[in-house]
Design a protein around this motif. Structure first.
Motif, PDB file in Angstrom:
ATOM      1  N   PHE A  45      -2.822  -8.226   1.063  1.00  0.00           N
ATOM      2  CA  PHE A  45      -2.722  -9.278   0.033  1.00  0.00           C
ATOM      3  C   PHE A  45      -2.370 -10.603   0.700  1.00  0.00           C
ATOM      4  CE2 PHE A  45      -0.701  -5.679  -2.638  1.00  0.00           C
ATOM      5  CZ  PHE A  45      -1.941  -5.134  -2.893  1.00  0.00           C
ATOM      6  N   THR A  47      -1.186 -13.394  -1.128  1.00  0.00           N
ATOM      7  CA  THR A  47      -0.176 -14.180  -1.851  1.00  0.00           C
ATOM      8  C   THR A  47       0.803 -13.230  -2.529  1.00  0.00           C
ATOM      9  OG1 THR A  47      -1.625 -14.130  -3.771  1.00  0.00           O
ATOM     10  CG2 THR A  47      -1.697 -16.134  -2.438  1.00  0.00           C
ATOM     11  N   ARG A  49       2.917 -12.426  -6.066  1.00  0.00           N
ATOM     12  CA  ARG A  49       2.815 -12.687  -7.506  1.00  0.00           C
ATOM     13  C   ARG A  49       4.116 -13.307  -8.002  1.00  0.00           C
ATOM     14  NH1 ARG A  49      -0.071  -7.307  -9.516  1.00  0.00           N
ATOM     15  NH2 ARG A  49      -2.158  -7.807  -8.816  1.00  0.00           N
ATOM     16  N   GLN A  52       7.893 -12.050  -7.333  1.00  0.00           N
ATOM     17  CA  GLN A  52       8.028 -11.087  -6.226  1.00  0.00           C
ATOM     18  C   GLN A  52       8.900 -11.668  -5.124  1.00  0.00           C
ATOM     19  OE1 GLN A  52       3.911 -10.012  -5.292  1.00  0.00           O
ATOM     20  NE2 GLN A  52       4.205  -8.011  -6.247  1.00  0.00           N
ATOM     21  N   GLY A  72       1.869  -3.392 -14.015  1.00  0.00           N
ATOM     22  CA  GLY A  72       0.837  -3.995 -13.169  1.00  0.00           C
ATOM     23  C   GLY A  72       1.281  -5.307 -12.552  1.00  0.00           C
ATOM     24  N   GLY A  74       3.471  -5.760 -10.273  1.00  0.00           N
ATOM     25  CA  GLY A  74       3.739  -5.653  -8.837  1.00  0.00           C
ATOM     26  C   GLY A  74       5.200  -5.434  -8.514  1.00  0.00           C
ATOM     27  N   LYS A  75       5.873  -4.582  -9.299  1.00  0.00           N
ATOM     28  CA  LYS A  75       7.296  -4.342  -9.045  1.00  0.00           C
ATOM     29  C   LYS A  75       7.499  -3.577  -7.730  1.00  0.00           C
ATOM     30  CE  LYS A  75       7.734  -2.635 -13.296  1.00  0.00           C
ATOM     31  NZ  LYS A  75       6.561  -3.254 -13.936  1.00  0.00           N
ATOM     32  N   SER A  76       6.577  -2.641  -7.447  1.00  0.00           N
ATOM     33  CA  SER A  76       6.804  -1.788  -6.266  1.00  0.00           C
ATOM     34  C   SER A  76       6.940  -2.617  -4.996  1.00  0.00           C
ATOM     35  CB  SER A  76       5.663  -0.792  -6.084  1.00  0.00           C
ATOM     36  OG  SER A  76       5.192  -0.352  -7.313  1.00  0.00           O
ATOM     37  N   ARG A 351      -3.987  -1.931 -14.829  1.00  0.00           N
ATOM     38  CA  ARG A 351      -2.859  -2.201 -13.923  1.00  0.00           C
ATOM     39  C   ARG A 351      -3.329  -2.850 -12.642  1.00  0.00           C
ATOM     40  NH1 ARG A 351       1.751   2.164 -13.883  1.00  0.00           N
ATOM     41  NH2 ARG A 351       2.243   0.797 -12.162  1.00  0.00           N
TER      42      ARG A 351
END
Ligand code: ADP
Length: 768
Positions: A45, A47, A49, A52, A72, A74-76, A351
């Protein structure tokens, strides 16, 4: 102080060579570039989100946090990045084995050292993991709350100087959440037992009460509250009046051929009936509900994750463990019992950030069905009245969401206390103008209401919906003849109307409180004050027709498929499935759909171009680069497709609809296109849009072409005068549509290329 560039590691992996030791360095010195470099190396990736970076920094700084991002969002990544930077081991608490497995599979495929401990592992496997943990080889270890709290395991952790715990699906700790898990409560001990560690809660649950409860229950110290925007612009919401629900569901599923679809039904029997009907029409589907054996449920979940099964008809039991990121459609065959449930369930769509459809088939009768279910299930309970009242209140909010013709994105955002900035979302039935009002709705309403008044008067008591429908349609039933209702002036007043339509209209009147329905075992219709207002002609009524005009293509879908060769995309999907089956991991662990689309758009045949594709990090380049490049080359040769296409940054970085403008230059460009679409739909000229967006004229004209292709307007006179249109169309007829220059020259270079391009696009649409 150790700075990033001076850290020297022996035996360092490429990712470890510039790590910052958080125990000795002020972590705030970790630059964004360093974080992005690592994110690119592992995940491909470009960038971050929204939120984050803040969430990553909270962990690096050792500040407790509550991170609330939509599904979706992008918590992980927020808990995956910090230990990879600091080279420590962090612990992730996760409520389900399937979630842990998916995460570990995904991370391992990226070359990221992670493992999960759960009951299904053999003793040897567990021993290996513990050895790696003690040796500091793991960056993340996933465990269930039960395992974490075992005294032996806690003791192990005491020896390891653990500096951060991430609590995934943290709403499970709150009894106000929808998945309350009592064992989560004991996680409060982490703060006391590991005073040097910070605790970070992650959830998609939107309500403030749950967020605060999480912080309190976990006894967080001055936590950073990082709350993202709940809106999911990549989801297209449709609320469609329910008519023949099976036919409607089949049609919706057919819009998503070979794609993942979840159909939520009210009861176990409903899921089985739905799956049977779909199978009988050739759509492979399975039912999923809590009444099935654990083995049956696992098999269905696994088949769905591996993409060998695409359609599941389920009760709400099909939930948290469903991690498939490319669910393209979530159907509610019946109204869910609260807006919170609706948000959670629709949240399983898209997601991967690509467009997805959420369609709900609404029927007032289902609302009544829920109400009687609440009453029935609370019969044995203490304080039943309070409980039923609370459930009815939630259901009522959901009913309002369905029946008030307001932008669905706006209504959802506002429900969760956030403002919605756009006038037109271009992504719901209301803003896409797909619903159709019944003509003469007020007269229809008057006829229905008079029937209620008339039959009451004739018989001296009231009747239910079904009887009124029969009378208004002029049916010849014994009940009607016996009561002499065939003599009523309202008998047959709406003859010829389909029965379902009329029934639906009656429920719409009930929803608008223009009629009342009693509760109890034999509910009947009664008049209220508003009914009289309608009868007296003091009030206009709006009734929705029971079929949508037409399901339109949305701008989000046009953009995300822009330049993608669909044949190649499908071909790559098959390859992905084969690799996933061999490796026994879910398909999205190999590549998600967004990456596949980008591959089918850029069509790289060599590693140099492969590297530019969205979502491919170093480990995946190594593992899959050659194979995919060869497949792409062969396919493109066979289908005469150009390869190694260089694309502007729009598709390269995260064009996730959860990104906000300004978050990355590339997401800004996609957003510009959406804004342009909105302005074009308001009839704004190219010059006005160009000025508003600070874009070149040719770019803006390009957006307009896309807009015309997506919305297929009958005329483009707003942008090209009729006389010019005709000149260009005639010229193109003579010299062909393939190239613009011959048309330009044929018209003595008097019409601009932009105008020619617009006309050619429009004429092509008319011809197709
Ligand atoms: P959540 O847990 O919030 O539901 P995930 O962590 O599963 O979301 O992320 C959803 C998807 O977005 C995944 O496919 C993930 O790889 C992707 N993703 C996360 N962060 C980024 C990013 N910065 N750029 C691009 N894609 C991202």
């Amino acid at each position: 102080m150790v700075t990033l560039s001076t850290v020297e590691e022996t035996n360092a992996t490429p990712f470890e060579s510039q790590v910052c030791d958080a125990t000795s360095a002020a972590t705030s010195t970790v630059s964004l570039d360093r974080i992005l470099e690592l994110v690119h190396a592992y995940w491909g990736f470009n960038t971050l989100r929204p939120w984050q970076e803040e969430a990553i920094r909270a962990t690096l700084d050792g500040q407790d946090s509550v991170v609330v991002l939509p599904t979706g969002g992008g918590k992980s990544l927020c808990y995956q990045v910090p230990p990879a930077i600091t080279q420590q081991t962090h612990i992730v608490v996760s409520p389900l084995i399937s979630l842990m497995k998916d995460q570990v599979d995904g991370l391992t495929a990226c070359g990221y050292p992670a493992a999960a401990l759960y009951s299904g592992k053999s003793t040897d496997e567990k021993n290996d993991i513990m050895r790696d943990l003690r040796a500091g080889k793991l960056r993340l270890l996933f465990v269930s709350p039960e395992r974490l709290l075992m005294s032996g395991f806690l003791h192990e952790l005491d020896q390891l100087d653990i500096r951060a715990f991430a609590i995934d699906e943290a709403h499970c700790i709150s009894q106000w959440g929808h998945d309350f898990r009592p064992e989560y409560r004991q996680l409060a001990l982490l703060q006391k037992r590991f005073p040097k560690a910070s605790v970070h809660a992650y959830t998609a649950t939107a309500t403030q009460r749950v967020r605060e409860d999480i912080a309190n229950q976990l006894q967080l110290t001055n936590p950073a509250m990082l709350v993202g925007t709940f809106d999911r612009p990549n989801l297209v919401y449709r609320i469609v009046p329910q008519l023949d629900v099976y036919t409607q569901v089949i049609q919706a599923v057919q819009r998503h051929k070979d794609e993942a679809v979840i159909i939520y039904c009210l009861s176990r029997n409903d899921t089985e009936a739905m799956a049977d009907i779909l199978n009988s029409t050739g759509i492979k589907a399975r039912a999923y509900h809590a009444g099935l054996s654990a083995d049956q449920r696992h098999r269905t979940q696994d088949a769905f994750a591996s993409e060998s099964l695409n359609v599941v008809a389920a009760t709400v039991a099909f939930g948290m463990g469903i991690d498939r990121s490319n669910v393209r459609c979530v159907i509610h065959a019946t109204i869910p019992k609260s807006v919170e449930h609706y948000q959670q369930e629709t949240g399983r769509a898209g997601r991967d950030g690509l467009e997805a459809e959420c369609v709900l088939f609404y029927s007032g009768a289902d609302v009544m069905r829920w109400q009687s279910l609440f009453e029935h299930s609370a019969e044995q309970l203490k304080n039943a009245e309070k409980l039923i009242a609370a459930q009815k209140k939630l259901l009522n909010e959901m009913r309002r969401y369905c029946t008030v013709p307001q932008c669905r994105h706006r209504a959802l955002s506002e429900h969760f206390g956030q403002t919605y900035p756009q006038q037109n979302c271009h992504a719901c039935d209301v803003c896409l103008d797909e619903t159709e009002a019944a003509e003469e709705a007020t007269e229809i309403a008057q006829k229905i209401i008079s029937s209620v008044a008339r039959l009451d008067r004739i018989s001296g008591f009231s009747f239910g919906v079904g009887h009124h429908v029969d009378v208004l349609l002029g049916a010849n039933t014994q009940a009607i003849r016996q009561r002499g209702h065939d003599q009523a002036t309202t008998y047959g007043l709406l003859k010829g109307t389909p029965k379902k339509t009329l029934t639906h209209w009656i429920y719409q009147l009930l929803d608008q409180h223009l009629l009342t329905r009693t509760t109890g075992k034999l509910p009947v219709l009664e008049l209220n004050e508003d009914s009289w207002e309608v009868l007296r002609g003091h009030r206009k009524v709006r009734l929705i027709r029971t079929a949508v005009k037409q399901v339109k293509e949305t701008s989000i879908s046009t953009i995300s498929w822009d330049g993608v060769d669909r044949g190649l995309f499908e071909h790559l999907r098959v390859i992905r499935r084969e690799i996933a089956e061999q490796a026994q991991v879910p398909a999205f662990v190999i590549f998600n759909d967004r990456t596949l689309r980008d591959l089918a758009r850029r069509r790289p045949t060599g590693i140099k171009h492969f590297r530019k594709v969205h979502g491919i990090g170093d480990a995946k380049i190594e593992k899959f680069g050659k194979l995919f490049c060869t497949e792409i080359e062969t396919y493109c040769n066979e289908h005469d497709l150009s390869t190694n296409i260089v694309i502007d940054s729009r598709h390269q970085a995260d064009s996730s609809p959860t990104s906000t403008p300004g978050n990355s230059s590339s997401s800004k460009i996609s957003k510009s296109k959406l804004m342009a679409f909105e302005m074009f739909s308001q009839g704004k000229s190219i010059d006005v849009v160009m000025a508003a967006l600070s874009r070149a004229r040719s770019t803006t004209a390009g957006y307009l072409c896309n807009f015309i292709e997506a919305t297929k307007p009958a005329s483009i006179e707003t942008w090209v005068p009729q006389s010019t249109y005709l000149d260009v169309a005639r010229a193109a007829d003579q010299v062909g549509f393939d190239k613009l220059r011959p048309i330009y020259e044929h018209l003595d270079e008097k019409v601009s290329f932009d105008d020619i391009r617009l006309v050619v696009s429009h004429v092509r649409i008319q011809q197709n």
